[in-house]
Write a protein that holds these residues in place. Structure first.
Motif, PDB file in Angstrom:
ATOM      1  N   ARG A 235     -15.398   2.713   1.255  1.00  0.00           N
ATOM      2  CA  ARG A 235     -14.971   1.156   0.935  1.00  0.00           C
ATOM      3  C   ARG A 235     -13.650   0.673   1.452  1.00  0.00           C
ATOM      4  O   ARG A 235     -13.867  -0.509   2.081  1.00  0.00           O
ATOM      5  N   ALA A 236     -12.820   1.510   1.692  1.00  0.00           N
ATOM      6  CA  ALA A 236     -11.576   1.230   2.188  1.00  0.00           C
ATOM      7  C   ALA A 236     -11.580   0.905   3.613  1.00  0.00           C
ATOM      8  O   ALA A 236     -10.957   0.041   4.308  1.00  0.00           O
ATOM      9  N   ARG A 237     -12.513   1.764   4.298  1.00  0.00           N
ATOM     10  CA  ARG A 237     -12.670   1.546   5.721  1.00  0.00           C
ATOM     11  C   ARG A 237     -13.417   0.326   6.034  1.00  0.00           C
ATOM     12  O   ARG A 237     -12.814  -0.322   7.066  1.00  0.00           O
ATOM     13  N   THR A 238     -14.042  -0.245   5.405  1.00  0.00           N
ATOM     14  CA  THR A 238     -14.724  -1.673   5.403  1.00  0.00           C
ATOM     15  C   THR A 238     -13.776  -2.464   5.245  1.00  0.00           C
ATOM     16  O   THR A 238     -13.807  -3.731   6.028  1.00  0.00           O
ATOM     17  N   LEU A 239     -12.786  -2.568   4.424  1.00  0.00           N
ATOM     18  CA  LEU A 239     -11.763  -3.305   4.354  1.00  0.00           C
ATOM     19  C   LEU A 239     -10.820  -3.374   5.365  1.00  0.00           C
ATOM     20  O   LEU A 239     -10.439  -4.386   5.895  1.00  0.00           O
ATOM     21  N   VAL A 240     -10.488  -2.301   5.965  1.00  0.00           N
ATOM     22  CA  VAL A 240      -9.768  -2.234   7.394  1.00  0.00           C
ATOM     23  C   VAL A 240     -10.385  -2.865   8.280  1.00  0.00           C
ATOM     24  O   VAL A 240      -9.783  -3.451   9.000  1.00  0.00           O
ATOM     25  N   ARG A 241     -11.745  -2.761   8.796  1.00  0.00           N
ATOM     26  CA  ARG A 241     -12.379  -3.394   9.708  1.00  0.00           C
ATOM     27  C   ARG A 241     -12.523  -4.981   9.410  1.00  0.00           C
ATOM     28  O   ARG A 241     -12.226  -5.737  10.571  1.00  0.00           O
ATOM     29  N   GLU A 242     -12.594  -5.508   8.177  1.00  0.00           N
ATOM     30  CA  GLU A 242     -12.480  -6.738   8.142  1.00  0.00           C
ATOM     31  C   GLU A 242     -11.316  -7.270   8.338  1.00  0.00           C
ATOM     32  O   GLU A 242     -10.974  -8.342   8.930  1.00  0.00           O
ATOM     33  N   ALA A 243     -10.200  -6.524   7.894  1.00  0.00           N
ATOM     34  CA  ALA A 243      -8.697  -6.863   8.374  1.00  0.00           C
ATOM     35  C   ALA A 243      -8.213  -7.119   9.862  1.00  0.00           C
ATOM     36  O   ALA A 243      -7.847  -7.945  10.424  1.00  0.00           O
ATOM     37  N   PHE A 244      -8.981  -6.226  10.532  1.00  0.00           N
ATOM     38  CA  PHE A 244      -8.736  -6.096  11.772  1.00  0.00           C
ATOM     39  C   PHE A 244      -9.437  -7.367  12.551  1.00  0.00           C
ATOM     40  O   PHE A 244      -8.846  -7.850  13.495  1.00  0.00           O
ATOM     41  N   GLN A 245     -10.734  -7.479  12.176  1.00  0.00           N
ATOM     42  CA  GLN A 245     -11.441  -8.646  12.731  1.00  0.00           C
ATOM     43  C   GLN A 245     -10.438  -9.860  12.342  1.00  0.00           C
ATOM     44  O   GLN A 245     -10.347 -10.898  13.202  1.00  0.00           O
ATOM     45  N   ALA A 262      -3.850 -22.111   8.783  1.00  0.00           N
ATOM     46  CA  ALA A 262      -5.003 -21.441   8.837  1.00  0.00           C
ATOM     47  C   ALA A 262      -4.924 -20.124   9.625  1.00  0.00           C
ATOM     48  O   ALA A 262      -5.453 -19.030   8.885  1.00  0.00           O
ATOM     49  N   ARG A 263      -4.073 -19.852  10.540  1.00  0.00           N
ATOM     50  CA  ARG A 263      -3.740 -18.674  11.285  1.00  0.00           C
ATOM     51  C   ARG A 263      -3.034 -17.676  10.377  1.00  0.00           C
ATOM     52  O   ARG A 263      -3.227 -16.623  10.144  1.00  0.00           O
ATOM     53  N   GLY A 264      -2.083 -18.511   9.651  1.00  0.00           N
ATOM     54  CA  GLY A 264      -1.103 -17.804   8.795  1.00  0.00           C
ATOM     55  C   GLY A 264      -2.127 -17.212   7.444  1.00  0.00           C
ATOM     56  O   GLY A 264      -1.748 -16.048   7.024  1.00  0.00           O
ATOM     57  N   ARG A 267      -3.847 -13.964   8.580  1.00  0.00           N
ATOM     58  CA  ARG A 267      -3.036 -12.830   8.695  1.00  0.00           C
ATOM     59  C   ARG A 267      -2.519 -12.553   7.312  1.00  0.00           C
ATOM     60  O   ARG A 267      -2.693 -11.238   7.153  1.00  0.00           O
ATOM     61  N   TYR A 268      -2.589 -13.346   6.458  1.00  0.00           N
ATOM     62  CA  TYR A 268      -2.113 -12.856   5.109  1.00  0.00           C
ATOM     63  C   TYR A 268      -3.359 -12.309   4.322  1.00  0.00           C
ATOM     64  O   TYR A 268      -3.134 -11.173   3.733  1.00  0.00           O
ATOM     65  N   GLU A 269      -4.484 -12.787   4.591  1.00  0.00           N
ATOM     66  CA  GLU A 269      -5.601 -12.193   4.094  1.00  0.00           C
ATOM     67  C   GLU A 269      -5.880 -10.742   4.366  1.00  0.00           C
ATOM     68  O   GLU A 269      -6.314  -9.782   3.799  1.00  0.00           O
ATOM     69  N   ALA A 270      -5.480 -10.621   5.971  1.00  0.00           N
ATOM     70  CA  ALA A 270      -5.676  -9.339   6.474  1.00  0.00           C
ATOM     71  C   ALA A 270      -4.491  -8.168   5.811  1.00  0.00           C
ATOM     72  O   ALA A 270      -5.083  -7.119   5.734  1.00  0.00           O
ATOM     73  N   LYS A 271      -3.321  -8.634   5.664  1.00  0.00           N
ATOM     74  CA  LYS A 271      -2.513  -7.976   4.857  1.00  0.00           C
ATOM     75  C   LYS A 271      -2.864  -7.545   3.653  1.00  0.00           C
ATOM     76  O   LYS A 271      -2.670  -6.358   3.367  1.00  0.00           O
ATOM     77  N   LEU A 273      -6.107  -7.219   2.595  1.00  0.00           N
ATOM     78  CA  LEU A 273      -7.032  -6.276   2.596  1.00  0.00           C
ATOM     79  C   LEU A 273      -6.786  -4.869   2.898  1.00  0.00           C
ATOM     80  O   LEU A 273      -6.978  -3.995   2.468  1.00  0.00           O
ATOM     81  N   ILE A 274      -5.343  -4.775   3.940  1.00  0.00           N
ATOM     82  CA  ILE A 274      -5.144  -3.627   4.107  1.00  0.00           C
ATOM     83  C   ILE A 274      -4.382  -2.947   3.142  1.00  0.00           C
ATOM     84  O   ILE A 274      -4.315  -1.520   2.672  1.00  0.00           O
ATOM     85  N   LYS A 275      -3.604  -3.589   2.052  1.00  0.00           N
ATOM     86  CA  LYS A 275      -3.059  -3.182   0.813  1.00  0.00           C
ATOM     87  C   LYS A 275      -4.094  -2.812   0.034  1.00  0.00           C
ATOM     88  O   LYS A 275      -3.986  -1.584  -0.712  1.00  0.00           O
ATOM     89  N   ASP A 276      -5.143  -3.350  -0.263  1.00  0.00           N
ATOM     90  CA  ASP A 276      -6.182  -2.764  -1.113  1.00  0.00           C
ATOM     91  C   ASP A 276      -6.767  -1.723  -0.543  1.00  0.00           C
ATOM     92  O   ASP A 276      -7.063  -0.692  -1.389  1.00  0.00           O
ATOM     93  N   ALA A 277      -7.138  -1.364   0.600  1.00  0.00           N
ATOM     94  CA  ALA A 277      -7.591  -0.251   1.341  1.00  0.00           C
ATOM     95  C   ALA A 277      -6.544   0.809   1.244  1.00  0.00           C
ATOM     96  O   ALA A 277      -7.140   2.035   0.677  1.00  0.00           O
ATOM     97  N   ARG A 278      -5.645   0.603   1.349  1.00  0.00           N
ATOM     98  CA  ARG A 278      -4.484   1.657   1.117  1.00  0.00           C
ATOM     99  C   ARG A 278      -4.323   2.184  -0.300  1.00  0.00           C
ATOM    100  O   ARG A 278      -4.132   3.502  -0.721  1.00  0.00           O
TER     101      ARG A 278
END
Length: 582
Positions: A235-245, A262-264, A267-271, A273-278
């Motif tokens: 599940r974490a790997r899926t979140l990382v891929r979403e964050a990367f996209q 919107a860009r910010g 980037r915040y959502e990606a960050k 997602l990475i935290k949730d994956a970790r």
């Protein structure tokens, strides 16, 4: 340049690098599998990645990048690999020492008092212990001491006496008692040796550390690999891929009308997602560790992986090869500690003259043996490796004559092996070939500082070929030399991957049916350099099972009392030959 990127062991990002001209081989470097490296890209100064060499061939090298974040590498780009200083180990040792110094109460303070000699170590008798009947009496005594020790126990294991087997029996017994165990050693190889035997005994183990530094056949038990296969991490790997996209969309949107807000947000959502994956990865790691019977790691064990965990028992194998600061990280996690090793073999590797002068080359094991040997140690005395003639010299000079060769090995020779012809060499166990007077002078390697002896190297090559001609497989032969330059020269004379040629340090803990030692030193001043390090040479002298051939210049070596005694021993119990008689 990078020719391939893929997910490797444990989900780590792996990059495969080759020369731009694919027909060219890579230049010789000190980089080996497991070496820490820094990856940098030409014309991209901000790209500085760290990783570990995971695979190496003559024309390619693969690097497993540290961390689980995906890195988008520039294409096309030229990359540079540099050997990276392993500062993490030093940082962990310093942190451990600060913790030792800063604790004036609790278990750490109590162990510090024992190790400093201010308090005597305690034991608690366990009369109903059922020990492995296959262990000899000294091994059983060592296991009993380790289980009964409330603070510290020392197991002194001379070469071939089954030290690692004894430690595995000890840990297996501790697990059966319901105790938690941390198994460590200064080197990855020593950790893997323990781990291999624990797995064979059906003990559930988890290996901490980078999977590229673990034996291939054991990598399935590495925490990184187990984490990668865990449901939470999928599940974490899926979140990382979403964050990367999301990151890529945010970066590419600088050329569109998408506003900064919107860009910010992307980037915040990606960050997040990475935290949730970790968090999912950390959760999986803790579950895997909690379910293990024994945790295996080098002595520089990662404190972040273990969290606040402590163990009922910490075992440190090859403890005599670890500096004292290097022994403390696992000790801080333990209620009781078992140190096992042999202070008559390789000492800790210390290159700083100031550190040597300060005593950093004295291991905790060696220091404790000086004042706890009578009360808290057991020496293993029955060895299962060497012919008694090979064992005898070290036994006499370093082990007080306490060792005995098991009947199964006491008189075994090469000619008893299937397919090996009987002759004067294969029927004898110990041999010294003396080059005194032959003019086989040592020399410095061109453009280097290491020493070599070309004529002696040729003699070694001839002896290896003679053994092979008698029917001994090259896989059963090893050549050991104290000097890297001599090893390099020998590899040009004996080009066969089945034959192992290595330094003394590289052969610690190993054995072969036949071992040839090239001592190299031959000079009018009788200078020996680090060949005078008796402990290092003791390692070389005790690797052979059935045949040991030592090649050297008695006129140079004889200036040292150790070698004078060795020459006398060979004269009385082996086969002494001059090169003039070959």
């Amino acid at each position: 340049m990078v020719v391939e990127q893929f997910a490797g062991l444990g989900g780590l990002q792996v990059i495969k690098l080759v020369k731009k001209d694919r027909s060219l081989k890579l230049p010789w470097t000190r980089l080996q599998v497991g070496s820490p490296v820094q990856v940098s890209a030409k014309d991209h100064e901000d790209l500085q990645l760290r990783g570990v060499v995971s695979h190496k061939k003559s024309d390619q090298v693969s690097v497993a990048l540290s961390g689980r974040d995906l890195h988008e590498l520039p294409e096309p780009a030229t990359f540079r690999l540099d050997l990276s200083a392993d500062e993490i180990t030093t940082q962990r040792q310093r942190a451990a020492l600060r913790q030792v110094e800063g604790n004036n109460e609790g278990r750490v303070a109590e162990l510090r008092a024992v190790f400093s000699g201010r308090v005597a170590p305690q034991t608690e008798a366990q009369p109903e212990l059922q020990l492995d009947s296959a262990l000899n009496p000294a091994q059983q005594a060592a296991v009993r001491l380790g289980l009964e020790a409330q603070d510290v126990a020392l197991i002194h294991g001379p070469p071939g006496t089954g030290k690692t087997r004894t430690l595995v029996a000890l840990m297996h017994a501790a697990v059966q008692q319901g105790r938690t165990v941390l198994a460590t050693a200064p080197s990855n190889l020593a950790v893997d040796n323990m781990m291999q035997r624990l797995i064979a005994d059906n003990v559930k183990v988890v290996r901490l550390g980078h999977p590229a530094r673990v034996m291939p056949e054991l990598q399935a038990h590495s925490l990184s690999v187990l984490i990668a296969e865990h449901e939470d991490v999928r599940r974490a790997r899926t979140l990382v891929r979403e964050a990367f996209q999301l990151r890529r969309r945010a970066d590419k949107s600088t050329r569109t009308r998408l506003d900064r807000k919107a860009r910010g947000a992307m980037r915040y959502e990606a960050k997040q997602l990475i935290k949730d994956a970790r968090r999912l990865e950390a959760q999986a790691a803790h579950r895997i560790i909690d379910e293990a019977d024994v945790i295996c790691a080098t002595t520089s064990v990662d404190p972040n992986m273990l969290g606040a965990r402590t163990f009922d028992l910490a075992v440190i194998d090859e403890a005599a090869q670890s500096t004292e600061p290097g022994s403390w990280p696992p000790i801080l996690r333990a209620q009781a500690v078992v140190l096992a090793g042999d202070h008559h073999q390789l000492p800790p590797t210390v290159v700083s003259p100031e550190a040597l002068e300060g005593g950093l080359n004295i291991s905790l094991f060696e220091r404790l043996m000086h004042h706890l040997a009578e009360t808290s140690s057991v020496q293993l005395t029955l060895q299962y490796r060497m012919h008694e003639a090979i064992m005898g010299f070290s036994n006499q000079v370093l082990y007080g004559g306490q060792l005995r060769a098991h009947a199964s090995v006491a008189e075994h020779v090469l000619s008893e092996l299937g397919g090996v012809q009987a002759n004067s060499s294969t029927d004898s166990a110990l041999e010294f070939i003396d080059s005194a007077g032959a003019g086989w002078s040592e020399e410095l390697e061109p453009d280097g500082e290491s020493r070599r002896n070309p004529q002696e190297a040729q003699c070694v090559a001839d002896q290896v070929r003679a053994l092979a001609q008698a029917g001994l497989p090259l896989t059963d032969i090893a050549v050991i030399t104290p000097y890297a330059a001599q090893a390099r020269l020998l590899r040009t004379l004996l080009v066969d991957e089945r034959l192992e040629i290595d330094s003394v340090d590289g052969f610690q803990g190993r054995e072969k049916e036949a071992v040839l030692i090239s001592l190299v030193r031959s000079n009018a001043e009788a200078e020996l350099g680090f060949v005078a390090d008796v402990r290092r040479i003791n390692v070389a002298l005790t690797r052979a099972r059935r045949k040991l051939i030592i090649i050297g210049d008695s006129a140079t070596l004889g200036a040292h009392s150790f070698y004078r005694e060795l020459l006398s021993w060979v004269d009385a119990h082996g086969r002494y030959r001059s090169v003039w008689a070959l």
